[in-house]
Scaffold this active site. Structure first.
Site, PDB file in Angstrom:
ATOM      1  N   TYR A 113       0.815  -1.099   0.313  1.00 46.94           N
ATOM      2  CA  TYR A 113      -0.045  -0.228  -0.238  1.00 46.94           C
ATOM      3  C   TYR A 113       0.820   0.869  -0.322  1.00 46.94           C
ATOM      4  O   TYR A 113       2.151   0.941   0.658  1.00 46.94           O
ATOM      5  CB  TYR A 113      -0.815  -0.167   1.069  1.00 46.94           C
ATOM      6  N   TRP A 115       1.101   5.662  -1.583  1.00 46.71           N
ATOM      7  CA  TRP A 115       0.946   6.824  -3.345  1.00 46.71           C
ATOM      8  C   TRP A 115       1.968   7.005  -3.877  1.00 46.71           C
ATOM      9  O   TRP A 115       1.470   7.075  -5.124  1.00 46.71           O
ATOM     10  CB  TRP A 115       0.651   7.900  -2.490  1.00 46.71           C
TER      11      TRP A 115
HETATM   12  N1  LIG Z   1      -1.183  18.187   1.646  1.00 47.62           N
HETATM   13  C1  LIG Z   1      -1.605  17.445   2.135  1.00 47.62           C
HETATM   14  N2  LIG Z   1      -2.530  17.155   1.048  1.00 47.62           N
HETATM   15  C2  LIG Z   1      -3.283  15.723   1.145  1.00 47.62           C
HETATM   16  C3  LIG Z   1      -2.773  14.927   2.577  1.00 47.62           C
HETATM   17  C4  LIG Z   1      -1.041  14.955   2.514  1.00 47.62           C
HETATM   18  O1  LIG Z   1      -0.679  14.709   3.068  1.00 47.62           O
HETATM   19  N3  LIG Z   1      -0.139  16.306   2.277  1.00 47.62           N
HETATM   20  N4  LIG Z   1      -2.848  13.243   2.024  1.00 47.62           N
HETATM   21  C5  LIG Z   1      -4.138  13.179   1.266  1.00 47.62           C
HETATM   22  C6  LIG Z   1      -4.810  11.585   1.981  1.00 47.62           C
HETATM   23  S1  LIG Z   1      -3.737  10.606   1.044  1.00 47.62           S
HETATM   24  C7  LIG Z   1      -5.873  11.408   1.836  1.00 47.62           C
HETATM   25  S2  LIG Z   1      -7.004  10.212   2.029  1.00 47.62           S
HETATM   26  C8  LIG Z   1      -6.413  13.087   2.446  1.00 47.62           C
HETATM   27  C9  LIG Z   1      -7.631  12.498   3.436  1.00 47.62           C
HETATM   28  O2  LIG Z   1      -7.687  13.750   4.055  1.00 47.62           O
HETATM   29  P1  LIG Z   1      -9.226  13.953   5.072  1.00 47.62           P
HETATM   30  O3  LIG Z   1      -9.103  12.709   5.729  1.00 47.62           O
HETATM   31  O4  LIG Z   1     -10.695  14.546   4.503  1.00 47.62           O
HETATM   32  O5  LIG Z   1      -7.771  14.563   6.138  1.00 47.62           O
HETATM   33  P2  LIG Z   1      -7.557  15.122   7.139  1.00 47.62           P
HETATM   34  O6  LIG Z   1      -6.155  16.366   7.009  1.00 47.62           O
HETATM   35  O7  LIG Z   1      -6.960  13.669   8.192  1.00 47.62           O
HETATM   36  O8  LIG Z   1      -8.476  15.525   8.423  1.00 47.62           O
HETATM   37  C10 LIG Z   1      -9.538  16.775   7.786  1.00 47.62           C
HETATM   38  C11 LIG Z   1      -9.782  17.637   9.520  1.00 47.62           C
HETATM   39  O9  LIG Z   1     -10.452  16.510   9.916  1.00 47.62           O
HETATM   40  C12 LIG Z   1     -10.608  17.094  11.092  1.00 47.62           C
HETATM   41  N5  LIG Z   1     -11.334  15.995  12.140  1.00 47.62           N
HETATM   42  C13 LIG Z   1     -10.376  15.543  12.719  1.00 47.62           C
HETATM   43  N6  LIG Z   1     -11.384  14.219  13.435  1.00 47.62           N
HETATM   44  C14 LIG Z   1     -12.272  14.647  13.926  1.00 47.62           C
HETATM   45  C15 LIG Z   1     -13.127  14.234  13.968  1.00 47.62           C
HETATM   46  O10 LIG Z   1     -13.523  13.456  14.735  1.00 47.62           O
HETATM   47  N7  LIG Z   1     -14.570  14.542  13.905  1.00 47.62           N
HETATM   48  C16 LIG Z   1     -14.700  16.081  13.394  1.00 47.62           C
HETATM   49  N8  LIG Z   1     -15.876  17.065  12.573  1.00 47.62           N
HETATM   50  N9  LIG Z   1     -13.729  16.575  12.563  1.00 47.62           N
HETATM   51  C17 LIG Z   1     -12.695  15.627  12.654  1.00 47.62           C
HETATM   52  C18 LIG Z   1      -9.526  17.047  11.422  1.00 47.62           C
HETATM   53  O11 LIG Z   1      -9.450  18.562  12.314  1.00 47.62           O
HETATM   54  C19 LIG Z   1      -8.456  17.813  10.567  1.00 47.62           C
HETATM   55  O12 LIG Z   1      -7.575  18.591  10.377  1.00 47.62           O
HETATM   56  O13 LIG Z   1      -5.932  14.048   2.246  1.00 47.62           O
HETATM   57  C20 LIG Z   1      -5.264  14.709   1.656  1.00 47.62           C
HETATM   58  N10 LIG Z   1      -4.128  16.059   0.631  1.00 47.62           N
HETATM   59  N1  LIG Z   2      -2.305   8.836  12.483  1.00 45.56           N
HETATM   60  C1  LIG Z   2      -2.306   8.712  10.579  1.00 45.56           C
HETATM   61  N2  LIG Z   2      -1.580   7.868   9.989  1.00 45.56           N
HETATM   62  C2  LIG Z   2      -2.036   7.999   8.871  1.00 45.56           C
HETATM   63  C3  LIG Z   2      -3.737   8.944   8.236  1.00 45.56           C
HETATM   64  C4  LIG Z   2      -4.046   9.459   9.319  1.00 45.56           C
HETATM   65  O1  LIG Z   2      -4.881  10.445   9.487  1.00 45.56           O
HETATM   66  N3  LIG Z   2      -3.851   9.495  10.305  1.00 45.56           N
HETATM   67  N4  LIG Z   2      -3.274   8.996   7.260  1.00 45.56           N
HETATM   68  C5  LIG Z   2      -3.159   7.653   6.116  1.00 45.56           C
HETATM   69  C6  LIG Z   2      -3.907   7.843   5.253  1.00 45.56           C
HETATM   70  S1  LIG Z   2      -5.379   8.276   4.396  1.00 45.56           S
HETATM   71  C7  LIG Z   2      -3.011   7.285   4.080  1.00 45.56           C
HETATM   72  S2  LIG Z   2      -3.882   7.714   2.674  1.00 45.56           S
HETATM   73  C8  LIG Z   2      -1.184   7.251   4.095  1.00 45.56           C
HETATM   74  C9  LIG Z   2      -0.450   7.288   3.443  1.00 45.56           C
HETATM   75  O2  LIG Z   2       1.095   6.204   2.839  1.00 45.56           O
HETATM   76  P1  LIG Z   2       1.559   5.956   2.199  1.00 45.56           P
HETATM   77  O3  LIG Z   2       1.019   5.677   0.469  1.00 45.56           O
HETATM   78  O4  LIG Z   2       3.050   5.212   2.248  1.00 45.56           O
HETATM   79  O5  LIG Z   2       3.088   7.154   2.330  1.00 45.56           O
HETATM   80  P2  LIG Z   2       4.135   8.640   1.303  1.00 45.56           P
HETATM   81  O6  LIG Z   2       4.548   8.919   2.673  1.00 45.56           O
HETATM   82  O7  LIG Z   2       3.467   8.991   0.443  1.00 45.56           O
HETATM   83  O8  LIG Z   2       4.940   6.950   0.506  1.00 45.56           O
HETATM   84  C10 LIG Z   2       5.087   6.231  -0.587  1.00 45.56           C
HETATM   85  C11 LIG Z   2       6.448   6.000  -0.351  1.00 45.56           C
HETATM   86  O9  LIG Z   2       6.902   5.828  -2.457  1.00 45.56           O
HETATM   87  C12 LIG Z   2       7.824   6.214  -2.291  1.00 45.56           C
HETATM   88  N5  LIG Z   2       8.236   6.629  -3.642  1.00 45.56           N
HETATM   89  C13 LIG Z   2       7.942   7.765  -4.280  1.00 45.56           C
HETATM   90  N6  LIG Z   2       7.767   7.540  -6.169  1.00 45.56           N
HETATM   91  C14 LIG Z   2       8.472   6.125  -6.020  1.00 45.56           C
HETATM   92  C15 LIG Z   2       8.641   5.520  -7.339  1.00 45.56           C
HETATM   93  O10 LIG Z   2       8.644   5.239  -8.337  1.00 45.56           O
HETATM   94  N7  LIG Z   2       8.759   4.010  -6.700  1.00 45.56           N
HETATM   95  C16 LIG Z   2       8.803   3.367  -5.523  1.00 45.56           C
HETATM   96  N8  LIG Z   2       9.193   1.971  -4.683  1.00 45.56           N
HETATM   97  N9  LIG Z   2       8.792   4.555  -4.597  1.00 45.56           N
HETATM   98  C17 LIG Z   2       8.250   5.321  -4.217  1.00 45.56           C
HETATM   99  C18 LIG Z   2       8.483   7.593  -1.321  1.00 45.56           C
HETATM  100  O11 LIG Z   2       9.568   7.882  -1.144  1.00 45.56           O
HETATM  101  C19 LIG Z   2       7.559   7.299  -0.287  1.00 45.56           C
HETATM  102  O12 LIG Z   2       8.328   6.624   0.791  1.00 45.56           O
HETATM  103  O13 LIG Z   2      -1.128   7.162   5.694  1.00 45.56           O
HETATM  104  C20 LIG Z   2      -1.743   7.117   6.058  1.00 45.56           C
HETATM  105  N10 LIG Z   2      -1.637   7.286   7.401  1.00 45.56           N
HETATM  106 MO   LIG Z   3      -5.544   8.674   1.775  1.00 51.11          MO
END
Ligand SMILES: Nc1nc2c(c(=O)[nH]1)N[C@H]1C(S)=C(S)[C@@H](COP(=O)(O)OP(=O)(O)OC[C@H]3O[C@@H](n4cnc5c(=O)[nH]c(N)nc54)[C@H](O)[C@@H]3O)O[C@H]1N2
Ligand SMILES: Nc1nc2c(c(=O)[nH]1)N[C@H]1C(S)=C(S)[C@@H](COP(=O)(O)OP(=O)(O)OC[C@H]3O[C@@H](n4cnc5c(=O)[nH]c(N)nc54)[C@H](O)[C@@H]3O)O[C@H]1N2
Ligand SMILES: [Mo]
Length: 775
Positions: A113, A115
């Site tokens: 898993y 990105w």
């Molecule tokens: N810059 C940037 N953008 C991203 C990402 C990133 O790593 N960096 N990650 C991307 C990914 S993979 C995903 S899945 C999305 C995730 O998108 P989301 O899940 O929507 O994003 P989060 O920032 O985890 O949470 C948004 C807000 O939810 C609020 N929140 C937390 N718990 C609760 C609760 O119990 N109730 C309510 N009402 N609010 C709560 C928090 O204040 C938080 O700031 O974002 C994407 N966008």
């Molecule tokens: N506590 C907490 N934990 C969370 C979340 C949260 O809200 N709270 N959010 C969750 C969510 S929504 C998500 S989606 C996950 C995200 O978790 P990940 O998707 O695992 O996070 P990334 O840092 O994007 O990891 C991608 C990795 O791929 C590597 N990479 C980039 N390009 C390439 C390539 O071409 N080849 C290879 N082999 N590697 C490459 C990068 O260096 C990086 O280390 O985290 C989750 N974890």
């Molecule tokens: Mo995510």
């Protein structure tokens, strides 16, 4: 020396890199991007950083002792040996063959898993899956960390096709601007999150679209623990709630609608099943187990749980019933224990309002979570690399990976079935960072000690690479030719190679081709093509699909020379479930009843106490009383400085750190109560571990709430804390949302915060391991 600029794309958008003397020296936004993301500023440093993996490397202990469980895997002082490509590929091919012969392909965990990077050809996970499929398959993973609870629950409530639309397109921002009176969002509308779209979006349109909606008169209400979860320019009204209590608020809003005659009973009768059960539960005629009587879910009841004043809830319910209202429950809200409930309750509330299927009204999940949400859709699809078929049928729900590795053969519940964890001998990861994304990282380290071999392909020496026995260096997007587009994107774009590969890094396609050669399946993997030829093939296959719908895009060479082609057949969706509303029989949902299931017989029949047959209030563990030992609720949301852990050493990400550590925000009252002032180094302590972080005191938080975003590289290099850099997953608990979805619950944890006095240990996360010589 002259500077050349090349277009590129990351998940954080399209931009240009400036290259001089084969090095990236700067970045430049696309002039057509109305609101470029500062995350691009991380790229120049990250591209050439000493933490790049330069050569194939093997853990000395594995090399000397051979494959086998090793509790020292991931130890900060572990040593690697740089072995050269031929030896690395021989070792890896031999090990894959040994494991599949001795234990079968199901003993290979290839869920992998994560990105990875933008780009449709060199997408790391697709490449790995294609390769593993050609050698007999692998145990895969299902659903995502992003929205695992929605992905499992909603197919039972509205059917699978509608769930996909719910999670990716819903009403477009344009439909909101035109039709919506009130957008009520649970979980924010964070513009920084909309910088991200899987594959990258041509331009950052979500922030400007929210502003345009506000200027057109759309009103916003944000129910959230953070005031700055919505951008200033939408002037949202903020209802501050205790994290994890949204379901109580949603039930109370329904209570007002039911008791004040504001619920749309015609809609409920015609389009849903189970509304009576929800109604009688909300009114207190029975409890979540169906026993009589229960608790009336009044605004006063919800105030005691959520902290939102009853009068405000009453007023909000009446206001929602007055005009065209869109209810958005963001993904964060379901990334917690019992995360199914607020989403199901949100759908039920929208049904009570009777506006599901109307332009700009009803229910949505994803505004402010992803940049392409509300940004249109691409029904003709995107170019894609075929992955082949997996001969192994076994899978795990993605967030149960540590459980699986720790407890082979153990029974667990998932979506109505009792399943058993497979016995994994080899873990293969490419394009993901479980030591970023998984909960309770100390436990994950124990889990990674169990398999016989761990293989990681990486661009950088992440904590995950440092838990691997065989580390294979991968090129970055800037070192290879590719093309990209995201769902709903405005264009398909070329991503030409801009610089030479770092050290001896190679395209993963070539790595797999050479492994396939050693395993006798080169032809099956490559089909006789180079990756450059695959790029042309998938473009032309897509072009033919587009042509079959009567639309035209230019041939590959013309596209590549122009750098982009406008997305054919893009549509702006007016509503979710519009066809169903117009014709509920002809466009019946793919659910047992053909309607929206506010009560699901199927889910009820599973007998899960943690997810019964209709939405209910269940108090999550973050609300229970921990004797004051952990008085704060930590929100571990997405970082504004980067995407997850990617390019954490880059300029924009580093600017946000406090003494080189992740910033943890605290309300002034809580900071004072804990003896902490702005800029202090603090130790954040939870039930499972601790981390060091830098305090930022900020009134934008609800008192009792701390916020530490994800993504600081895990650094277990000193005894002072589980992670000395500030990764919140050192603190989180590794537990599924419920027996139904087993989704990720990383968003919320209980913690305390204490000032760290004395000399803090250095952050060593970005140093490569022992034995590795940087380029
Ligand atoms: N810059 C940037 N953008 C991203 C990402 C990133 O790593 N960096 N990650 C991307 C990914 S993979 C995903 S899945 C999305 C995730 O998108 P989301 O899940 O929507 O994003 P989060 O920032 O985890 O949470 C948004 C807000 O939810 C609020 N929140 C937390 N718990 C609760 C609760 O119990 N109730 C309510 N009402 N609010 C709560 C928090 O204040 C938080 O700031 O974002 C994407 N966008
Ligand atoms: N506590 C907490 N934990 C969370 C979340 C949260 O809200 N709270 N959010 C969750 C969510 S929504 C998500 S989606 C996950 C995200 O978790 P990940 O998707 O695992 O996070 P990334 O840092 O994007 O990891 C991608 C990795 O791929 C590597 N990479 C980039 N390009 C390439 C390539 O071409 N080849 C290879 N082999 N590697 C490459 C990068 O260096 C990086 O280390 O985290 C989750 N974890
Ligand atoms: Mo995510």
């Amino acid at each position: 020396m002259s500077t050349t600029s090349y277009p590129t794309s990351a998940h954080w958008g399209g931009y240009r890199v400036l290259v001089r003397d084969d090095r990236v020296v700067g970045v430049r936004p696309d002039p057509e991007d109305p609101a470029p993301s500062p995350v691009m500023e991380n790229t120049p440093i990250a591209q050439h950083h000493a933490s790049r993996v330069a050569r194939p490397a093997v853990r000395r202990r594995w090399l000397e002792r051979g494959p086998g469980p090793d509790p020292r895997r991931g130890a900060p002082d572990d040593e690697y040996v740089e072995v050269g490509w031929t030896r690395a590929l021989d070792l890896l091919a031999g090990e894959l063959d040994r494991v599949r012969t001795a234990h079968g392909n199901a003993a290979i965990y290839g869920g992998s898993y994560g990105w990875g990077s933008a780009g449709r050809v060199h997408h790391a996970q697709s490449q790995l899956h294609r390769f593993l499929n050609t050698i007999g398959g692998y145990t895969r993973s299902r659903t995502t960390y992003s929205h695992g609870a929605v992905e499992t629950l909603f197919p039972r409530l509205i059917g699978t096709p509608a769930t996909n639309r719910l999670l990716h397109r819903a009403p477009s921002w344009e439909a909101v601007r035109q039709h919506t009176d009130l957008l009520v969002t649970f979980g924010g509308l964070r513009v920084s999150n909309t910088w991200t779209a899987s594959g990258g979006r041509a331009a950052q349109t979500a922030g400007p679209a929210m502003r345009a909606a506000s200027e057109a008169g759309v009103e916003f209400v944000s129910v959230s623990p953070l005031r700055d979860d919505t951008p200033d320019d939408v002037k949202a009204e903020w209802l501050s709630l205790r994290p994890g209590t949204d379901t109580a608020v949603l039930l109370a809003l329904m209570h007002v609608l039911f008791t004040e005659g504001l619920a749309d009973t015609d809609f409920l009768d015609r389009y849903t099943v189970g509304a009576d059960t929800v109604r009688s539960y909300v009114l207190g005629e029975h409890d979540e187990g169906g026993r009589r009587p229960g608790t009336a879910r009044t605004p006063e009841w919800a105030e005691r749980i959520s902290g939102v004043p009853a009068a405000e809830l009453r007023a909000l319910a009446r206001r929602m019933a007055r005009g065209r209202t869109l209810v958005n429950v963001g993904w964060s809200v379901q990334r917690a224990r019992y995360g199914e409930q607020p989403l199901w309750a949100g759908l039920a509330l929208a049904c009570c309002l009777g506006q599901v299927g109307l332009p700009g009204g009803g229910f949505a999940s994803g505004y402010g979570s992803m940049g392409n949400y509300g940004g249109g859709s691409t029904p003709l699809g995107l170019p894609r690399l075929p992955q082949g078929d997996n001969a192994v049928k076994d899978f795990i729900p993605v967030a149960r990976v540590a459980d699986m590795l720790l407890h082979p053969g153990k029974a667990y519940h998932y979506d109505g079935g009792e399943r058993r964890y497979p016995d994994i001998r080899l873990v293969y990861w490419a394009g993901g960072n479980p030591f970023h994304h998984h909960q309770d990282l100390a436990r994950l380290t124990r889990a990674f000690g169990r398999p016989e071999t761990v293989v990681v392909h990486e661009t950088h020496w992440t904590a995950t690479a440092r838990h691997a026995d065989i580390v294979i260096p991968s090129t970055t997007v800037l070192e290879r030719d590719d093309l990209t587009a995201s769902q709903g994107d405005l264009s398909v774009r070329a991503m030409p190679r801009a610089v030479s590969p770092h050290g001896e890094a190679r395209d993963e396609y070539d790595t797999y081709a050479d492994l396939a050669e050693r395993l006798g399946v080169r032809e099956e993997f490559t089909e006789g093509r180079t990756s450059g030829e695959w790029m042309r093939v998938i473009y032309h296959r897509w072009r033919s699909l587009v042509a079959r719908r009567g639309l035209e895009v230019p041939g590959f060479e013309e596209f590549w020379a122009a750098g982009r082609v406008e997305m054919p057949g893009r549509v702006e969706d007016e509503a979710l479930l519009g066809e169903f509303r117009a014709d509920p029989e002809g466009h019946a949902l793919r659910t047992p009843s053909g309607r929206i299931e506010l009560f699901s017989e199927t889910i009820a029949s599973f007998g899960y106490e943690d997810c019964p047959g209709h939405p209910v209030w269940l108090a999550g563990p973050v609300l229970s009383d921990h004797d004051g030992e952990f008085p704060l609720v930590l929100v571990a949301n997405q970082p504004t400085g980067r995407l997850h852990g990617q390019q954490d050493m880059g300029a924009h990400s580093m600017r946000q750190k406090v003494h080189g550590r992740a910033p943890v925000r605290l309300h002034p009252d809580d900071a004072a109560a804990h003896g902490v002032t702005d800029g202090d180094i603090v130790r954040v302590v939870g039930e499972r571990g601790s981390c060091l972080a830098g305090a930022v005191v900020d009134e934008a938080l609800r008192p009792g709430v701390a916020q530490l975003s994800t993504g600081a590289w895990y650094d277990p290099s000193a005894a002072e804390a589980t992670c000395v850099h500030g990764n919140p997953n050192a603190l989180t608990v590794d537990e599924g949302t419920s027996s139904l979805s087993q989704g990720c619950t990383g968003q919320l944890t209980r913690v305390r915060v204490e000032r760290f006095d004395g000399t803090p240990p250095p952050v060593r996360a970005f140093e490569p391991p022992r034995g590795v010589t940087p380029v």
